[in-house]
Design a protein around this motif. Sequence first.
Motif, short mmCIF file in Angstrom:
data_model
loop_
_atom_site.label_atom_id
_atom_site.label_comp_id
_atom_site.label_asym_id
_atom_site.label_seq_id
_atom_site.Cartn_x
_atom_site.Cartn_y
_atom_site.Cartn_z
N UNK A 485 -20.79 -4.83 -4.76
CA UNK A 485 -22.04 -5.48 -4.32
C UNK A 485 -21.95 -5.86 -2.85
N UNK A 486 -20.78 -6.35 -2.45
CA UNK A 486 -20.60 -6.72 -1.03
C UNK A 486 -20.84 -5.51 -0.16
N UNK A 487 -20.35 -4.36 -0.62
CA UNK A 487 -20.51 -3.13 0.14
C UNK A 487 -21.99 -2.73 0.20
N UNK A 491 -22.70 -7.93 2.63
CA UNK A 491 -22.37 -9.34 2.86
C UNK A 491 -21.25 -9.79 1.93
N UNK A 492 -20.06 -9.97 2.49
CA UNK A 492 -18.90 -10.31 1.67
C UNK A 492 -18.92 -11.77 1.24
N UNK A 493 -19.30 -12.69 2.14
CA UNK A 493 -19.19 -14.10 1.77
C UNK A 493 -20.20 -14.44 0.68
N UNK A 494 -21.35 -13.76 0.70
CA UNK A 494 -22.32 -13.98 -0.36
C UNK A 494 -21.79 -13.44 -1.69
N UNK A 495 -21.10 -12.30 -1.62
CA UNK A 495 -20.55 -11.71 -2.84
C UNK A 495 -19.47 -12.60 -3.44
N UNK A 496 -18.68 -13.25 -2.59
CA UNK A 496 -17.63 -14.15 -3.11
C UNK A 496 -18.27 -15.38 -3.77
N UNK A 497 -19.32 -15.92 -3.13
CA UNK A 497 -20.03 -17.05 -3.73
C UNK A 497 -20.65 -16.64 -5.06
N UNK A 498 -21.19 -15.43 -5.09
CA UNK A 498 -21.79 -14.88 -6.29
C UNK A 498 -20.75 -14.73 -7.40
N UNK A 499 -19.55 -14.28 -7.01
CA UNK A 499 -18.46 -14.11 -7.97
C UNK A 499 -18.10 -15.45 -8.62
N UNK A 500 -18.07 -16.48 -7.79
CA UNK A 500 -17.76 -17.82 -8.30
C UNK A 500 -18.83 -18.27 -9.31
N UNK B 149 -9.88 -0.69 -6.49
CA UNK B 149 -10.96 -1.67 -6.56
C UNK B 149 -10.47 -3.12 -6.68
N UNK B 150 -9.16 -3.31 -6.91
CA UNK B 150 -8.68 -4.68 -7.12
C UNK B 150 -8.22 -5.33 -5.81
N UNK B 151 -8.59 -4.74 -4.72
CA UNK B 151 -8.35 -5.32 -3.40
C UNK B 151 -9.63 -5.12 -2.61
N UNK B 152 -10.19 -6.21 -2.12
CA UNK B 152 -11.47 -6.13 -1.42
C UNK B 152 -11.32 -6.46 0.05
N UNK B 153 -11.10 -5.44 0.89
CA UNK B 153 -10.89 -5.70 2.32
C UNK B 153 -12.04 -6.49 2.94
#
Lengths: 564, 420
Positions: A485-487, A491-500, B149-153
């Motif tokens: 999803x980040x890809x 947006x990676x920080x949004x994806x991390x918040x979403x993961x949480x 997939x278990x590492x997200x750069x």
Amino acid sequence: MKTVSNDSVYDVIIIGGGATGAGTARDCALRGLKVLLIERHDIATGATGRNHGLLHSGARYAVTDRESAEECIKENMILKKIARHCVEKTDGFFLTLPEDDLGYQKTFIEACRAAGIEAEAVDPKEALIAEPSANPTITGAVRVPDGSVDPFRLTSANIIDAKLHGAHILVYSEVTDFIFDNDRVVGVKVRDHVSGEETNRYGNIIVNAAGIWGAGIVRKAGISINMFPAKGSLLIFGHRVNNVVLNRCRKPANADILVPGDTICVIGTTSDRVPYDTIDDMRVTPEEVDLLLSEGMKLAPSLEHTRIIRAYAGVRPLVAMDDDPSGRNISRGIVLLDHETRDGVKGLISITGGKLMTYRLMAEMATDLVCAKLGVSAKCVTATEPLPGSRNDSPEEISDRMSSVYANPMRSSAGRHGDMAKSISHDTEYDLSLVCECEDVSLGEVEYAIENLDVHNLVDLRRRTRVGMGTCQGELCACRAAGLLAKAHGCASKAVADLRNFMNERWKGMYPVSWGETLRENEYTLWVYAGVCGMNRKSEDKPEAKSECKSKGKSVKKEGNHEI
Amino acid sequence: MRFDTVIIGGGLSGLVCGIKLQKVGKKCCIVSAGQSALHFSSGAFDILDRLPDGTSVRHPLEGMRHLPSTHPYSRIGQDRMKEYVSATTGFFADCGVPLCGNPLVNSYRLSPTGDFCPAWLSLSDFFLIDEPAVDPGARILIVNIFGYLDFNPAFIAAGLEKSGATCRIIAVKLDEMERLRSNPSEMRATNIAKVLDKDYVRSELVSAVSKELKGESAIIFPAVFGLESDSVISEIRNSFDTKVHFATTMPPSVPGIRTQRKLRKHFESIGGTYLLGDTVDRAELSDDNTVLSVGTVNFGDLKLTADDYVLATGSFFSKGLCASPEKITEPVFGLDVDYVADRKNWYDTDLFATQNYISFGVSVTDDFQAVKDGRPIRNLHAIGSVLGGYNALQEGSGAGTAIMTAFRVADIIIEKEEKR
């Protein structure tokens, strides 16, 4: 406030993206109307997504509510044709236990037949051969044409077809108020929960299909509907214990239906009136869990040793008769209200009550009224026109055609998307690698869903692909999917918040049953997400990234409302 | 079979205890069901970075003074804790597990989701920093293995960019790695590490990455190197003029598994007996609450006997503790367990808040003697996460408790012998 120019005056605006709203959008679009559907969350997130997934034969209502029973069996037969990829024909047994009155069986069979439901008494021994998980002490069994239905797939197929016929669908958009022109409702004010933007949307007829939330919706137009929220709690087990739906052959009561679906089974429900102001936060209590377990074990004793994956609860939209403010005279039937004749408010109708089984009929009734008001004569075709996914081949035929050595992920995606699975790329080994190993969800399927099925977050993705719905409840796949999803959204920080958020959403269904294997699984989840990833360290412990995303790749934000 | 000490559980705590006892000539047997918490390790050990009231802890030995008296660290006592904390790095180095970090001050590690988390000591694959930020001028190349997939750069990059660093991400496609894909679920850390353990695959990777370098000041790889030996780690580091770091992946943890293997090998090399894939399923106790023997699934009627027994079976996930809807039990000995009665109080509805159940565990005396029916068992001690009285996740004290209690119980058993 941004207003939308005149060219986008819709024939009909539908409020609510559950099965009824989606079905109404499809029906209206098929009849040539210009349609806008507005949903506060994702599609199928209310009562539509929070029930047994039972394709009722109507037998449950045969004795107590003949009208509902007849509606159910008609719709049952229609859905088996138009929504093949959402339905599994399992049949159902109504079991008589030693503590139940076997005399009721005769009344039951007669009532079923009178309502047009095939019902046949089966020798208990034969019933146990057909369904070995059933309680071996049964004294009677009746076979009926129950089945299971995937409510999300059903709603999604309706949305997809509505869009194919020109409907506009807004998700994560909430109707905050009505726009009046004298005594006529001419539009709605909408808040986009993703962008925060507010817009006005104009339509000739507004259909309130918001289920239990519908009472709150029409209140904004000064109208009162006497609704009684009834909470129903259910448990999902990690194995498909039964292949035939199991019911109790007695008057409907708590926790007396066990429905198989995909690789799991579901016991439910409880039924409790709850205050209207609690309907957005339904939580399952330990007492409800204990009741569901003890009653469920009477239907299928092996449930005692079967792992429970989650508990969840939905709210039925029960409507009191207009002449009965006390709510004693509750209808479970379909309620279609024309607010022009009932309340003197033109341009607004409500379709409510009913059940998942009758969503299509409810949509047809609502659309008939819309067409009558607009002077449109087109006839309803939804009873015969198959939904996308069920138009061509059966899921088995589709997966066979796509077959290769990697049968499993393909078969799974064909099961989930029906003939639409042909659009999923399984060309390379990269596409075939698994994101979710519990549910056999391939990377190709995840990317297909993100591209084509309006996925804004991991919960949306879960509903469309079953990522994170298996026994591990998202341990590895959630993080993998978050990366994808980040890809896609850049947006990676949004994806991390979403993961949480996603892991917390999974927990909501797990904590009511947090013992045994579920607690073990959760401890592991915590070690990974709180321990290894550090997600339990509060934001004040470290500099927090506001989800300010540089415009890398394509952005999720679009102009104006959040249209999908 | 007769031993001096039988240790039930072969994770971090059981191994550390076994090694310490075996070193002084005690004949030890460890019964291990298989995987342990090291298999999903972050690659760093924590000891204490937050007090139960939420106060952050920078100096673990200082922080320990504020813990309740029933906390395992309080039972060990300040002086011994000081001794053990100083001894840890040397102990692991002797086992062939080099650790970095200042044992007296917590540092920060980079998490798989790009956060800087407090850490105490770390495996040498990883880097620890004093403050939760990197040099704002840093230019970092983050390298992934294509399709892993278990590492997200992107998560790592987002985390590093918060401190102003500039990151570039590449994914390297390696022919040998593509063969793993014949099975859709094979792209896991351990399988990738096996492929990367081959010299020619590594040189292919190194030359591919070298070509991509555009003056970056550091390279970050996922920690999927060196399943068997950490020589691969230094080899990769020496292949570049640029600084090379490794970042934690989602489980399984290659550095964690390597550490588990090294500890086990070391234990065996000094004469210990490690029974892998077996489970202690029964115990015989005398009337005066002394363990007489334990039995395992594989050995059937053949019993294991010892002077001392150590319970290092872990918590719920490792089945050291079992939860039913009504109660929490310890399955091997039926020990007393400290927990709160109503299951509504076991959990918090917010997943990432303090979960009470994590702090449940077997009741012990100040000398970590396990208690059954209110009476201490003379020759049974409990260590590691089967213990109660501390919340490993809230405090950040899981590995620390495993190691410290293992040291302490080994000393208690050694002291008992000396008294005899």
